[in-house]
Enzyme design. Structure first.
Site, short mmCIF file in Angstrom:
data_model
loop_
_atom_site.label_atom_id
_atom_site.label_comp_id
_atom_site.label_asym_id
_atom_site.label_seq_id
_atom_site.Cartn_x
_atom_site.Cartn_y
_atom_site.Cartn_z
N ARG A 17 -34.98 -21.72 -29.10
CA ARG A 17 -33.97 -21.61 -29.20
C ARG A 17 -33.44 -23.06 -29.67
NH1 ARG A 17 -33.66 -16.78 -29.53
NH2 ARG A 17 -32.62 -15.43 -27.87
N HIS A 51 -33.65 -17.86 -38.04
CA HIS A 51 -33.80 -17.08 -37.11
C HIS A 51 -34.47 -15.71 -37.52
CE1 HIS A 51 -32.24 -16.59 -32.55
NE2 HIS A 51 -33.38 -15.64 -32.87
P1 NDP Z 1 -40.89 -14.84 -21.03
O1 NDP Z 1 -39.64 -14.83 -20.36
O2 NDP Z 1 -42.05 -14.15 -21.21
O3 NDP Z 1 -41.48 -16.45 -21.04
C1 NDP Z 1 -40.89 -17.57 -20.87
C2 NDP Z 1 -42.04 -18.84 -20.37
O4 NDP Z 1 -41.22 -19.86 -20.27
C3 NDP Z 1 -42.81 -18.46 -19.00
O5 NDP Z 1 -44.00 -18.86 -19.06
C4 NDP Z 1 -42.01 -19.53 -18.04
O6 NDP Z 1 -42.73 -19.80 -17.06
C5 NDP Z 1 -41.51 -20.52 -19.25
N1 NDP Z 1 -40.67 -21.42 -18.76
C6 NDP Z 1 -39.36 -21.22 -18.29
N2 NDP Z 1 -38.52 -21.91 -17.76
C7 NDP Z 1 -39.52 -23.07 -17.84
C8 NDP Z 1 -39.57 -24.37 -17.37
N3 NDP Z 1 -38.23 -24.83 -16.98
N4 NDP Z 1 -40.48 -25.13 -17.50
C9 NDP Z 1 -41.56 -24.64 -18.23
N5 NDP Z 1 -41.64 -23.36 -18.28
C10 NDP Z 1 -40.65 -22.85 -18.14
O7 NDP Z 1 -40.42 -15.24 -22.69
P2 NDP Z 1 -40.74 -14.66 -24.04
O8 NDP Z 1 -41.93 -15.18 -24.17
O9 NDP Z 1 -40.52 -13.04 -23.95
O10 NDP Z 1 -39.88 -15.33 -24.92
C11 NDP Z 1 -39.71 -16.69 -25.02
C12 NDP Z 1 -38.09 -17.12 -26.01
O11 NDP Z 1 -38.52 -17.02 -27.31
C13 NDP Z 1 -37.04 -16.22 -25.51
O12 NDP Z 1 -36.44 -16.51 -24.65
C14 NDP Z 1 -36.13 -16.42 -26.84
O13 NDP Z 1 -35.42 -17.52 -26.85
C15 NDP Z 1 -37.45 -16.75 -27.75
N6 NDP Z 1 -37.49 -15.78 -28.99
C16 NDP Z 1 -37.29 -16.17 -30.36
C17 NDP Z 1 -37.20 -15.21 -31.32
C18 NDP Z 1 -37.01 -15.93 -32.79
O14 NDP Z 1 -37.08 -14.70 -33.52
N7 NDP Z 1 -36.88 -17.03 -33.13
C19 NDP Z 1 -37.56 -13.80 -31.04
C20 NDP Z 1 -37.84 -13.41 -29.61
C21 NDP Z 1 -37.90 -14.57 -28.89
P3 NDP Z 1 -43.34 -18.94 -15.91
O15 NDP Z 1 -44.38 -18.07 -16.71
O16 NDP Z 1 -43.90 -19.86 -15.01
O17 NDP Z 1 -42.02 -18.22 -15.34
C1 OXD Z 2 -34.83 -12.68 -29.16
C2 OXD Z 2 -34.48 -13.21 -30.64
O1 OXD Z 2 -34.37 -13.52 -28.41
O2 OXD Z 2 -34.32 -12.28 -31.79
O3 OXD Z 2 -35.19 -11.59 -29.40
O4 OXD Z 2 -34.32 -14.44 -30.75
#
Ligand code: NDP
Ligand code: OXD
Length: 312
Positions: A227, A275
């Site tokens: 993001r 994006h």
């Molecule tokens: P998940 O919820 O599966 O994973 C999030 C990870 O981030 C987990 O490992 C979590 O730790 C870690 N995390 C959260 N907060 C913290 C923190 N404060 N400090 C350290 N680590 C932290 O999310 P996804 O992998 O499915 O997706 C990640 C992001 O990717 C989405 O939220 C979205 O914003 C972005 N995205 C972007 C897209 C694009 O096209 N640009 C498409 C899809 C997604 P823990 O495992 O310990 O909970």
């Molecule tokens: C998502 C994205 O969060 O598209 O899936 O960014």
């Protein structure tokens, strides 16, 4: 059984078609600000949404589940949602594959210095650059969830030296795992190509800033596919201009579309994508969405459940 669809980014007609194939009895209703087409609010049992209007979902007394059209749920504000209704985010193998490709492509771009070759081509310069081995290239992934862990495992398969950072401790074969605030400096110190795949929460907002950029080794590169607000834009520009950071690939921005006067557009060390790191495709995403609807109808909770207090 009716589902409310609300998104400015996703094509309702495509979603209507794919959902009709999976759940022929589902009555698909598209949100309109004036409430036309929605019919009786009491009919709505599911909401499939990206960025719904503030408070709008509180109008449906029989809502059973809120299903996010994205993996991220920062488009939802807990205060605007009806209390006690489960929220599930999107986990779609198609979305995961798309992100895997994006991360691998840009990691290899920096690893093999393809930006420098593109510049040399433009200048008609024939010059081979030293070629590093993947085994000696340290890639660090912030966020080891669905997308981060998948990217980490595939980079490991390519024999990169991969580390990851998450909130809770993790064990992923072949990946050096760090966690929590205490693990961040060590993680960054070992990272030459930093990939951000964190959710946007109060804790992760602005995490790529002057202090954390300075903890990366000289010449590191950044790939932000999570993001926009993870990055403090001015801090990144300063780190690029000073040469401490060699380049950045940015898919996401504070304001989208990125305003035409934003400094990122013209910066020679920045690669931009709109994006589009991984775009939700209804034809694959419909399967987990339909599965969640079936789960809820069978009295189960949808998956993966979002902890709205944690923000992901
Ligand atoms: P998940 O919820 O599966 O994973 C999030 C990870 O981030 C987990 O490992 C979590 O730790 C870690 N995390 C959260 N907060 C913290 C923190 N404060 N400090 C350290 N680590 C932290 O999310 P996804 O992998 O499915 O997706 C990640 C992001 O990717 C989405 O939220 C979205 O914003 C972005 N995205 C972007 C897209 C694009 O096209 N640009 C498409 C899809 C997604 P823990 O495992 O310990 O909970
Ligand atoms: C998502 C994205 O969060 O598209 O899936 O960014």
């Amino acid at each position: 059984m009716a589902l409310l669809f609300s998104s400015k980014n996703d094509d309702p007609e495509r979603w209507r078609d794919v959902l009709a194939q999976e759940l022929p009895d589902l009555d698909f209703r598209i949100w309109t600000p004036g409430g036309e087409n929605i019919g009786d609010p009491a009919d709505i049992e599911f909401a499939l949404v990206w960025g719904p209007k503030k408070g709008a979902l509180k109008a449906f007394p029989n809502l059973k589940a809120i299903l996010s059209l994205g993996a991220g749920v920062d488009h939802l504000d807990g205060k605007d949602l009806p209390e006690g209704i489960p929220v599930a985010r999107l986990v779609d193998p198609g979305l995961t594959r798309g992100m895997r490709e994006y991360v691998i492509y840009w990691t290899i771009h920096y690893h093999r210095r393809f930006g420098e070759y593109a510049a040399a081509t433009a200048a008609k310069t024939w010059q081979q650059l030293p070629q590093a081995d993947t085994c000696n290239r340290r890639v660090g992934i912030m966020g080891l969830g669905m997308l981060g862990a998948d990217a980490a495992m595939h980079l490991t398969a390519l024999q990169f030296d991969v580390a990851g950072w998450s909130r809770s401790p993790k064990t992923i074969p072949g990946v050096t795992c760090y966690n929590g605030d205490d693990g961040l400096a060590d993680f960054l110190g070992h990272t030459e190509i930093l990939v951000c795949l964190l959710p946007l929460t109060p804790e992760t907002t602005g995490i790529i800033n002057t202090k954390t950029l300075a903890q990366l080794p000289e010449g590191a590169a950044i790939i932000n596919a999570a993001r926009g607000p993870h990055v403090v834009d001015d801090d990144l520009i300063q780190a690029l201009d000073s040469g401490h950071i060699q380049g950045a690939t940015l898919d996401v921005f504070h304001i989208e579309p990125l305003p035409s006067d934003h400094a990122f557009w013209d910066h020679p060390k920045i690669n931009l994508t709109p994006h589009a790191a991984s775009i939700t495709t209804p034809e694959t995403a419909v399967l987990p969405v339909a599965q969640n609807i079936r789960r809820v109808l069978a009295g189960q909770t949808p998956e993966p459940l979002v902890d709205m207090d944690a923000g992901y």
